[in-house]
Design a protein around this motif. Structure first.
Motif, PDB file in Angstrom:
ATOM      1  N   UNK A 236       1.300   5.064   0.330  1.00 48.22           N
ATOM      2  CA  UNK A 236       1.230   3.626   0.571  1.00 48.22           C
ATOM      3  C   UNK A 236       0.123   3.311   1.562  1.00 48.22           C
ATOM      4  N   UNK A 237      -0.488   2.150   1.350  1.00 44.04           N
ATOM      5  CA  UNK A 237      -1.449   1.633   2.324  1.00 44.04           C
ATOM      6  C   UNK A 237      -0.654   0.983   3.453  1.00 44.04           C
ATOM      7  N   UNK A 238      -0.904   1.410   4.680  1.00 44.97           N
ATOM      8  CA  UNK A 238      -0.149   0.862   5.812  1.00 44.97           C
ATOM      9  C   UNK A 238      -0.976  -0.104   6.651  1.00 44.97           C
ATOM     10  N   UNK A 239      -2.315   0.001   6.568  1.00 37.99           N
ATOM     11  CA  UNK A 239      -3.166  -0.917   7.315  1.00 37.99           C
ATOM     12  C   UNK A 239      -4.578  -0.879   6.752  1.00 37.99           C
ATOM     13  N   UNK A 240      -5.243  -2.043   6.824  1.00 35.66           N
ATOM     14  CA  UNK A 240      -6.646  -2.130   6.411  1.00 35.66           C
ATOM     15  C   UNK A 240      -7.421  -2.998   7.396  1.00 35.66           C
ATOM     16  N   UNK A 241      -6.960  -3.071   8.633  1.00 30.21           N
ATOM     17  CA  UNK A 241      -7.583  -3.927   9.644  1.00 30.21           C
ATOM     18  C   UNK A 241      -9.028  -3.497   9.877  1.00 30.21           C
ATOM     19  N   UNK A 242      -9.941  -4.465   9.773  1.00 32.37           N
ATOM     20  CA  UNK A 242     -11.378  -4.230   9.972  1.00 32.37           C
ATOM     21  C   UNK A 242     -11.927  -3.159   9.051  1.00 32.37           C
ATOM     22  N   UNK A 243     -11.302  -2.994   7.886  1.00 31.77           N
ATOM     23  CA  UNK A 243     -11.791  -2.023   6.929  1.00 31.77           C
ATOM     24  C   UNK A 243     -11.393  -0.593   7.221  1.00 31.77           C
ATOM     25  N   UNK A 244     -10.552  -0.374   8.230  1.00 29.38           N
ATOM     26  CA  UNK A 244     -10.069   0.968   8.550  1.00 29.38           C
ATOM     27  C   UNK A 244      -8.802   1.219   7.727  1.00 29.38           C
ATOM     28  N   UNK A 245      -8.893   2.121   6.758  1.00 26.00           N
ATOM     29  CA  UNK A 245      -7.779   2.413   5.863  1.00 26.00           C
ATOM     30  C   UNK A 245      -6.846   3.421   6.520  1.00 26.00           C
ATOM     31  N   UNK A 246      -5.574   3.050   6.604  1.00 24.45           N
ATOM     32  CA  UNK A 246      -4.558   3.958   7.110  1.00 24.45           C
ATOM     33  C   UNK A 246      -3.487   4.125   6.032  1.00 24.45           C
ATOM     34  N   UNK A 247      -3.196   5.386   5.698  1.00 22.32           N
ATOM     35  CA  UNK A 247      -2.251   5.691   4.635  1.00 22.32           C
ATOM     36  C   UNK A 247      -0.956   6.243   5.208  1.00 22.32           C
ATOM     37  N   UNK A 248       0.099   6.152   4.400  1.00 23.81           N
ATOM     38  CA  UNK A 248       1.406   6.649   4.838  1.00 23.81           C
ATOM     39  C   UNK A 248       1.400   8.158   5.031  1.00 23.81           C
ATOM     40  N   UNK A 249       0.414   8.845   4.478  1.00 25.45           N
ATOM     41  CA  UNK A 249       0.311  10.297   4.637  1.00 25.45           C
ATOM     42  C   UNK A 249      -0.330  10.683   5.966  1.00 25.45           C
ATOM     43  N   UNK A 250      -0.835   9.691   6.704  1.00 19.22           N
ATOM     44  CA  UNK A 250      -1.506   9.957   7.966  1.00 19.22           C
ATOM     45  C   UNK A 250      -3.013   9.977   7.862  1.00 19.22           C
TER      46      UNK A 250
END
Length: 440
Positions: A236-250
């Motif tokens: 899952x995508x957990x954040x995309x703030x300012x284009x920084x992709x953070x995934x549920x896998x870390x």
């Protein structure tokens, strides 16, 4: 003369109006289509528009040109009072006004369904409109040109990283077509190599493309992997703030192009009506496409079809017992709806809508595709030909078919056209840069 008001000029609305023009006698009824856009978008072509394989104007169908015996109003419907048989029309310029009707057809379609993930609303772009597909194409091509002038590093990686959220048909086709476009762009930028590009598709489920068999979906994953495109399953995508992709896998990385294709929902315009809706926000309907209330009683003079409608799937193949939101159903429902309206106006009985899914076909970039119908599966180049043949013939109106097929032919002979017109977003900028102004 009775008035038939059609809310929405997408698949279902366009075909309803087109067939009403054909089957109504002169003077039997006035047909009015209201849509904020003057065209119908053939959405299966959006991935190819984003990849530069189809000219954007060829993927849309002019309402005024082809519904030439229908009154077209380019505006929004911001309210429906069916008890009074009136709709509130809000144009882009001017005051809102009321329009009375005898029959209303709500075919307002669907919009992208999103979740409150930080950054998505500000950074992502959908793939539901022709304007979005054009913007994606221009962004990717311009990013390659910018990246080619930069040394290896975080900024270049950000420009060359593409993220697609959603592993359904729309997401996979968009992802694969953009991967194909990126491979073509590398030939124009020898400073860049395929290892410099990063393509990520994020899917929350454990598989992609649930419309096809597991074996076929696994072949698609293998095909994408061979083309250096990464698919993150059960992620899952957990954040995309300012284009920084953070995934549920870390995992975390930056991207300048984030495309959201993770589902659709009924157009929120239904919330501004007194028509009955079900728990998912769709208008309640019975199989003959007439609107029904919670008790199952017919709401006289109200009809619905397409993505905005909860239409029972009498073949038993639908999810939850209802027709899935796709073009196959919307087109055929529009045709049946037109016949049923004419039948009711002439004192005849309407017929139920019944359609068994014919299968699924997807284009995965130039020369790649999959086709699934029952247990029959075709992969690779033959499926890509089938995809183009099916959709080239399925787009409405003969002149559109000619434009699409001729465009494909010219691309075959001349190559992909990778010129962007991104500066069109600020058309006065060049003029204003050199324009003389009065001295203070």
């Amino acid at each position: 003369m009775p008035r038939i008001l059609i809310v929405g000029g997408g698949y279902a609305g366009f075909y309803t109006a087109l067939k009403l023009q054909k089957w109504l006698r002169p003077g039997e009824a006035e047909v009015v289509v209201i849509d904020p856009l003057p065209y119908m978008t053939y959405q299966p072509f959006l991935p190819e528009v984003a990849a530069g394989q189809i000219e954007p104007r060829h993927a849309v169908v002019s309402l005024r040109r082809h519904l030439n015996r229908t009154r077209i109003i380019t505006a929004k419907v911001t309210g429906i009072d069916h008890a009074a048989r009136t709709a509130t029309i809000t144009p882009e310029v001017g005051d809102a006004w009321q329009l009375e009707y005898d029959h209303i057809v709500v075919t307002a379609g669907s919009v992208s369904r999103t979740f409150p993930i930080p950054g998505v609303a500000d950074e992502a772009i959908g793939m539901k409109a022709i304007e979005e597909a054009v913007a994606v194409r221009d962004r990717l091509i311009d990013n390659f040109a910018r990246a080619a002038l930069l040394p290896a590093g975080p900024e270049r990686d950000r420009l060359l990283t593409v993220v697609v959220v959603g592993g359904g048909f729309a997401g996979i086709e968009t992802f694969a077509e953009l991967r194909s476009l990126a491979s073509a762009l590398l030939k124009e930028h020898p400073q860049l190599a395929i290892d410099d590009t990063h393509f990520h598709l994020i899917e929350a489920m454990g598989r992609i493309m649930p419309e096809v068999s597991l074996e076929t979906s696994q072949w698609v994953l293998k095909n994408l992997a061979e083309r250096d495109a990464i698919v993150h399953l059960d992620t899952q995508l957990t954040s995309a703030v300012d284009g920084v992709i953070e995934l549920s896998t870390g995992e975390s990385f930056q991207s300048d192009l984030i495309i959201w294709t993770a589902g659709v929902m009924a157009n929120p315009v239904v919330r501004s009506t007194d028509l009955p809706v079900e728990e998912r926000g769709r208008i309640r309907a019975q199989a003959d496409l007439r609107v029904i209330d919670e008790s199952g009683a017919v709401v006289e003079g109200a009809w619905t079809a397409g993505d905005v409608a909860a239409v029972p799937d009498l073949t038993g193949g639908g999810v939850g017992g209802f027709c899935v939101p796709n073009a196959q159903h919307a087109v055929r429902q529009g045709k049946r709806l037109a016949k049923n309206i004419v039948a009711v106006m002439r004192g005849e009985e309407p017929q139920d809508y019944v359609h068994k899914n014919l299968g699924a076909v997807a284009g995965l970039g130039l020369g790649h595709g999959v086709f699934q119908s029952g247990r029959i599966a075709i992969k690779g180049f033959p499926a890509w030909i089938a995809h183009r043949g099916y959709h080239g013939l399925a787009i409405p109106m003969f002149e559109r078919k000619i434009r699409v097929f001729s465009g494909w032919l010219w691309n075959l002979l001349l190559g992909r056209d990778n010129v962007t017109l991104a500066a069109r977003e600020e058309p006065q900028e060049y003029f204003q840069a050199f324009a003389s102004r009065p001295k203070a």
